[in-house]
Design an enzyme around this catalytic site. Structure first.
Site, mmCIF file in Angstrom:
data_model
loop_
_atom_site.group_PDB
_atom_site.id
_atom_site.type_symbol
_atom_site.label_atom_id
_atom_site.label_comp_id
_atom_site.label_asym_id
_atom_site.label_seq_id
_atom_site.Cartn_x
_atom_site.Cartn_y
_atom_site.Cartn_z
ATOM 1 N N SER A 157 46.159 37.739 26.722
ATOM 2 C CA SER A 157 46.012 37.026 25.176
ATOM 3 C C SER A 157 46.961 37.378 24.233
ATOM 4 O O SER A 157 47.480 38.360 24.267
ATOM 5 C CB SER A 157 44.329 37.440 25.021
ATOM 6 O OG SER A 157 44.381 38.774 24.431
ATOM 7 N N LYS A 158 46.505 36.411 23.220
ATOM 8 C CA LYS A 158 47.367 36.985 22.087
ATOM 9 C C LYS A 158 47.153 38.328 21.470
ATOM 10 O O LYS A 158 48.046 38.958 21.098
ATOM 11 C CB LYS A 158 47.051 35.948 20.904
ATOM 12 C CG LYS A 158 47.876 35.891 19.562
ATOM 13 C CD LYS A 158 47.525 34.946 18.702
ATOM 14 C CE LYS A 158 46.324 35.274 17.519
ATOM 15 N NZ LYS A 158 46.772 36.607 16.640
ATOM 16 N N ARG A 159 45.834 38.549 21.673
ATOM 17 C CA ARG A 159 45.336 40.030 21.278
ATOM 18 C C ARG A 159 46.346 41.197 21.899
ATOM 19 O O ARG A 159 46.700 42.125 21.409
ATOM 20 C CB ARG A 159 44.170 40.390 21.204
ATOM 21 C CG ARG A 159 43.261 40.355 19.758
ATOM 22 C CD ARG A 159 41.908 40.354 19.718
ATOM 23 N NE ARG A 159 41.351 39.470 20.414
ATOM 24 C CZ ARG A 159 40.456 39.546 21.539
ATOM 25 N NH1 ARG A 159 40.180 40.593 22.034
ATOM 26 N NH2 ARG A 159 39.770 38.242 21.668
ATOM 27 N N GLY A 173 49.256 40.822 23.198
ATOM 28 C CA GLY A 173 50.564 40.908 22.612
ATOM 29 C C GLY A 173 50.443 41.733 21.257
ATOM 30 O O GLY A 173 51.621 42.572 21.310
ATOM 31 N N ASP A 174 49.651 41.500 20.281
ATOM 32 C CA ASP A 174 49.531 42.197 19.135
ATOM 33 C C ASP A 174 49.759 43.674 19.458
ATOM 34 O O ASP A 174 50.101 44.357 18.772
ATOM 35 C CB ASP A 174 48.521 41.813 18.310
ATOM 36 C CG ASP A 174 48.485 40.196 17.995
ATOM 37 O OD1 ASP A 174 49.819 39.657 17.950
ATOM 38 O OD2 ASP A 174 47.526 39.829 17.607
#
Ligand code: GLU
Length: 504
Positions: free
Chosen positions: A263-265, A267-268
């Site tokens: 998920s994008k999270r 990546g963060d």
């Protein structure tokens, strides 16, 4: 029959690398079979619509070199390609399904639905769904007498249309990747097909449009598998079973540890991008960094994505687009999820940097250098510098990190490494040598090095004692390509000036 495939994103935000991979597999399949690749925007869920997301998707496809043959922008034989603009078209199919007894009107309010979920739930954790167990307890055209249904419709009571999922049917799906699959119809809820605002849901629109647009193969992520039986039944109920596309449900792209969908999270949290390009959420203004902006070459990004779930069986990892088109086959796509490995992704980019010709590479590096420099970079310098430092560069942003001192006088970050061990002999050496450099007739790497060696011999100083200070004078730190090559490129005046900054 001409192959026709589609990428059908909902414009809800940034494009995840899994989405780009779906685009890629569609594109490769279409090109390999001389087919058409369609971009269809599935924007019927107005509550999830995000302004700018459609243009962003179009820009991403263009950056990746995966442009569609038909799209909302390009047009094509099946315009419009935006589902919101096709709204009127879906009603007749909803009506057909109702008339055939495959769908029904439902008048339940949000409160009714909430109460049903709680009242008939199996246990604490499993709320009830709208299905063959509960539908007759709700307010719909199956449970209410015909005259009441008519009165509700006549008085304009809001309604949705739901599919009536059969209680006991085994739905078969022969998936190109997952193989023969079966689903029990009774486990699915009665999905809404037409919403109260008259918009179709994804489930109705995807089937109608795949049919009307003559789609022959439908590739999408495995997260859509639970919806597949609903779609297969709709193809049958609408009388189009013969035309149903071959399905291929693509494996998920997983977190680096393999533990769930990336998920994008993630990546963060782990410090890498998950979106193809920078995306700014228009509501929160939050910026999410993309592969493009951190310095990925689009061809490297695409090559890396091709390998996330597919290989040609020979161990080859680097493929040109033409090779991918000729070698890719949907049947060789793995069933299991593909773990994303950012280090491996960077390896692809490093390889592309090494194998791209200098002129193309200089053009790719230019915007990254200029962004930091704040003005246009000297074209000749850029062309000369790129081949000298490319083996040190993994991302296009590295051309600045590894080469900034070619474009402007560097900050002497490691000055202490010179001054801590400074002495009269070194002062003497650099003073005499920089005067000698001023009289050098030809300014070449070999000439500068010869002059340096001569000065070293003259002063009886150890080469190593003056080499590192010279590097730091030119670069600002203890890195970079050959120091005489740097001096040759920045020129005589600049070299003497940088020595002068230390010797005074
Ligand atoms: N609109 C769906 C999505 O946003 C497309 C799924 C499909 O390709 O059928 O992913």
């Amino acid at each position: 029959m001409k192959v026709r495939v589609r990428f059908a994103p909902s414009p809800t935000g940034g494009l995840h690398l899994g989405g780009v991979r779906t685009v890629l597999y569609n594109y490769l399949f279409a090109r390999a079979h001389g087919g058409d690749f369609v971009l269809r925007i599935e924007d019927t869920d107005q509550s999830r619509y995000v302004p700018g997301a459609e243009q962003y998707i179009i820009d991403c496809l263009e950056w990746c070199g995966l442009s569609p043959d038909e799209s909302p922008v390009k047009g094509g034989p099946h315009v419009p390609y935006r589902q919101s603009e096709r709204k009127a078209l879906y009603h007749q199919y909803a009506q057909q399904l109702i008339a055939q007894g495959n769908a029904y009107y439902a008048f339940d309010t949000p409160e009714d639905l909430e109460q049903m979920r709680l009242q008939y739930r199996k246990d604490e954790h499993t709320p009830a769904q709208y299905d063959h167990n509960t539908r007759m307890k709700m307010r719909n055209s199956l449970s209410l007498p015909a005259h009441e249904v008519k009165a509700l419709l006549d008085s304009g009571t809001p309604y949705v249309v739901r599919i009536q999922m059969p209680e006991n049917v085994t739905v078969h799906l022969n998936d190109l990747i997952c193989g023969e699959m079966t689903f029990e119809s009774g486990l699915s809820d009665d999905k809404v097909l037409l919403k109260a605002d008259g918009m179709p849901t994804y489930h109705l629109a995807v089937v109608v449009d795949d049919y009307l647009m003559g789609i022959t193969h439908a590739f999408r992520g495995q997260e859509w598998l639970p919806s597949a039986p609903v779609h297969v039944l709709l193809w049958q109920y609408l009388g189009w079973a013969q035309n149903m596309p071959r399905w291929a449900h693509l494996p998920l792209i997983l977190k680096p540890d393999g533990n769930g969908k990336l998920s994008k999270r993630d990546g963060d949290r782990l410090g890498f991008p998950v979106f193809a390009m920078n995306w700014t959420d228009p509501k929160t203004n939050e910026l999410t960094t993309g592969f493009r902006e951190i310095g990925f070459i689009p061809q490297a990004f695409v090559n890396m994505l091709a390998m996330l779930g597919w290989n040609d069986g020979t161990g080859q990892e680097l493929f040109s687009m033409d090779e991918l088109i000729s070698k890719f086959s949907i049947e060789r796509v793995h069933k299991g999820g593909a773990k994303f490995d950012f280090e491996k992704a960077k390896w692809f980019n490093h390889q592309y940097i090494q194998h791209t010709d200098a002129t193309t590479l200089a053009a790719m590096a230019k915007p990254f250098v200029e962004k930091e420099l704040g003005h246009a970079a000297d074209e000749h310098m850029l062309a000369a510098v790129v081949p000298v430092i490319k083996d040190r560069c993994t991302l296009l942003t590295d051309f600045w990190a590894q080469g900034h001192f070619f474009f402007r006088t560097p900050e002497l970050v490691e000055k202490a490494a010179i001054t801590d061990k400074w002495n009269d002999q070194k002062q003497q050496f650099f003073t005499v040598w920089s005067a000698a450099l001023a009289t050098l007739a030809t300014w070449t790497e070999a000439g500068i090095e010869a002059s340096f060696n001569e000065a070293v011999a003259q002063h009886g100083i150890k080469k190593g004692d003056v080499m590192l200070p010279f590097r730091i004078m030119l670069v600002g730190g203890k890195y970079g390509p050959g120091v005489f090559a740097i001096a040759a490129l920045i020129g005589k005046d600049e070299t003497i000036k940088r020595i002068g900054a230390i010797i005074g």
